[in-house]
Scaffold this motif. Structure first.
Motif, PDB file in Angstrom:
ATOM      1  N   SER A  71       5.015   3.886   2.313  1.00 25.83           N
ATOM      2  CA  SER A  71       4.849   2.554   1.728  1.00 25.83           C
ATOM      3  C   SER A  71       4.772   1.502   2.820  1.00 25.83           C
ATOM      4  CB  SER A  71       6.030   2.244   0.791  1.00 25.83           C
ATOM      5  OG  SER A  71       6.033   0.879   0.422  1.00 25.83           O
TER       6      SER A  71
ATOM      7  N   VAL B  41      -3.910   0.933   7.444  1.00 25.81           N
ATOM      8  CA  VAL B  41      -3.990   2.204   6.717  1.00 25.81           C
ATOM      9  C   VAL B  41      -4.655   3.268   7.572  1.00 25.81           C
ATOM     10  CG1 VAL B  41      -5.112   3.385   4.773  1.00 25.81           C
ATOM     11  CG2 VAL B  41      -3.939   1.206   4.413  1.00 25.81           C
TER      12      VAL B  41
ATOM     13  N   PHE C  95      -9.968   9.736   3.347  1.00 20.65           N
ATOM     14  CA  PHE C  95      -9.532   8.556   4.086  1.00 20.65           C
ATOM     15  C   PHE C  95     -10.399   8.263   5.310  1.00 20.65           C
ATOM     16  CE2 PHE C  95      -5.843   9.189   1.471  1.00 20.65           C
ATOM     17  CZ  PHE C  95      -5.322   7.918   1.293  1.00 20.65           C
TER      18      PHE C  95
ATOM     19  N   VAL D  42       0.859  -1.179   0.000  1.00 18.19           N
ATOM     20  CA  VAL D  42       0.000   0.000   0.000  1.00 18.19           C
ATOM     21  C   VAL D  42       0.897   1.231   0.000  1.00 18.19           C
ATOM     22  CG1 VAL D  42      -1.722   1.326   1.281  1.00 18.19           C
ATOM     23  CG2 VAL D  42      -1.863  -1.167   1.233  1.00 18.19           C
TER      24      VAL D  42
ATOM     25  N   MET E  35      -2.280   4.598  10.141  1.00 17.62           N
ATOM     26  CA  MET E  35      -1.280   5.517   9.596  1.00 17.62           C
ATOM     27  C   MET E  35      -1.891   6.890   9.335  1.00 17.62           C
ATOM     28  SD  MET E  35       1.445   3.898   9.765  1.00 17.62           S
ATOM     29  CE  MET E  35       1.308   2.349  10.677  1.00 17.62           C
ATOM     30  N   VAL E  36      -3.106   6.899   8.811  1.00 16.18           N
ATOM     31  CA  VAL E  36      -3.798   8.170   8.586  1.00 16.18           C
ATOM     32  C   VAL E  36      -3.963   8.913   9.905  1.00 16.18           C
ATOM     33  CG1 VAL E  36      -6.001   9.214   7.880  1.00 16.18           C
ATOM     34  CG2 VAL E  36      -4.988   7.367   6.517  1.00 16.18           C
TER      35      VAL E  36
ATOM     36  N   LEU F 172       0.582   5.333   0.360  1.00 14.29           N
ATOM     37  CA  LEU F 172      -0.256   6.477   0.709  1.00 14.29           C
ATOM     38  C   LEU F 172       0.489   7.748   0.326  1.00 14.29           C
ATOM     39  CD1 LEU F 172      -1.406   5.304   4.265  1.00 14.29           C
ATOM     40  CD2 LEU F 172      -2.476   4.835   2.051  1.00 14.29           C
TER      41      LEU F 172
ATOM     42  N   SER G 268       5.459  10.072   0.025  1.00 19.67           N
ATOM     43  CA  SER G 268       4.560   8.941   0.231  1.00 19.67           C
ATOM     44  C   SER G 268       5.045   8.035   1.347  1.00 19.67           C
ATOM     45  CB  SER G 268       4.417   8.121  -1.065  1.00 19.67           C
ATOM     46  OG  SER G 268       5.665   7.570  -1.445  1.00 19.67           O
TER      47      SER G 268
ATOM     48  N   ILE H  65     -11.919   3.568   2.952  1.00 16.13           N
ATOM     49  CA  ILE H  65     -10.755   2.674   2.944  1.00 16.13           C
ATOM     50  C   ILE H  65     -11.224   1.230   2.754  1.00 16.13           C
ATOM     51  CG2 ILE H  65      -8.848   1.755   4.326  1.00 16.13           C
ATOM     52  CD1 ILE H  65      -8.705   4.517   5.706  1.00 16.13           C
TER      53      ILE H  65
ATOM     54  N   MET I  16      -4.241   6.924  -2.723  1.00 17.56           N
ATOM     55  CA  MET I  16      -3.798   5.615  -2.258  1.00 17.56           C
ATOM     56  C   MET I  16      -3.530   4.698  -3.434  1.00 17.56           C
ATOM     57  SD  MET I  16      -5.330   3.032   0.646  1.00 17.56           S
ATOM     58  CE  MET I  16      -7.032   2.999   0.110  1.00 17.56           C
TER      59      MET I  16
ATOM     60  N   LEU J 277      -4.991  -4.918   6.473  1.00 17.86           N
ATOM     61  CA  LEU J 277      -4.560  -3.707   5.773  1.00 17.86           C
ATOM     62  C   LEU J 277      -5.486  -2.502   5.968  1.00 17.86           C
ATOM     63  CD1 LEU J 277      -2.979  -5.011   2.457  1.00 17.86           C
ATOM     64  CD2 LEU J 277      -1.856  -3.719   4.272  1.00 17.86           C
TER      65      LEU J 277
ATOM     66  N   TYR K 147      -2.254   0.483  -4.357  1.00 17.68           N
ATOM     67  CA  TYR K 147      -2.371  -0.848  -3.767  1.00 17.68           C
ATOM     68  C   TYR K 147      -1.917  -1.875  -4.800  1.00 17.68           C
ATOM     69  CZ  TYR K 147      -4.964  -4.864  -1.693  1.00 17.68           C
ATOM     70  OH  TYR K 147      -5.333  -6.072  -1.170  1.00 17.68           O
TER      71      TYR K 147
END
Length: 208
Positions: free
Chosen positions: A71, A86, A182, A10, A89-90, A12, A69, A187, A103, A82, A105
């Motif tokens: 990763s 995600v 997000f 992924v 992380m957001v 972002l 970004s 998501i 995003m 996942l 993927y």
């Protein structure tokens, strides 16, 4: 020789001209995901051509980032997790007022050497190209979701210097001109739409 492990990555993408405190971010990532270990700081400046930092303590997950970004590459152990990863992380970056806007993927599956010939004969007109072993073919599909569109490129590749494996790769991302919101519902929908298509195509490839 065993096949390489299947992976999912992924990516972002940050809002343009993003900056953040690397030490604060990596400390929080380690706090939430202790198996990743303490971050390796490679640089505090962009433009080095390498990630600014990476977490590599977990053999089933590697996380790295620069100012463009973030990763996240995982093995099967984390496939189902996942969407939550995600969202975490957001949330981590939102705490320091940093936003993601897109995003990507990528799902990568490896098949046996004997599958190369059947895939070649299925998708290429072999009378015109002869007895080749290495190839890199792909095509594009636009997927529809409630939040907008998802680009998806399907690729079948025999890797140069390693033709024992056939790489089947599905590269999905939100369009560059479409800002992705997000929220967790978006998501989850992104992964659901992408995974449904990928699994359908992969099963078709294997004749299931």
């Amino acid at each position: 020789m065993p096949l390489k492990q299947s992976t999912k990555e992924v990516v972002l993408f940050f809002k343009k001209n993003t900056k953040y405190d690397i030490d604060d971010i990596t400390t929080e990532i380690t706090k939430r995901y202790p198996d990743l270990g303490v971050a390796n700081i490679l640089s505090y400046e962009s433009g080095t051509g390498m990630p600014l930092f990476y977490h590599g303590g977990d053999p089933d997950m590697v996380l790295s980032a620069d100012y463009s970004s973030l990763s996240i590459i995982v093995h099967e152990k984390y496939f189902d997790a996942l969407p939550v990863i995600v969202f975490d992380m957001v949330d981590i970056f939102a705490e320091v007022n940093v936003k993601f806007v897109r995003m990507g993927y990528v799902s990568s599956f490896y098949e046996k050497e004997e599958d190369i010939e059947s895939i070649r004969d299925r998708y290429l007109k072999t009378d015109n190209i002869g007895d080749i072993h290495e190839f890199d073919i792909g095509w594009y599909k636009n997927l529809k979701a409630h939040f907008g569109n998802i680009n998806c490129w399907e690729k079948l590749i025999t890797e140069r210097g390693n033709i024992r494996d056939l790489l089947c790769q599905y590269d999905c991302n939100t369009p560059i001109d479409q800002i992705f919101n997000f929220e967790m519902k978006n998501i989850k929908e992104f992964f659901k739409v992408a995974d449904n298509y990928v699994l359908e195509r992969y099963a078709n490839l294997k004749g299931e």
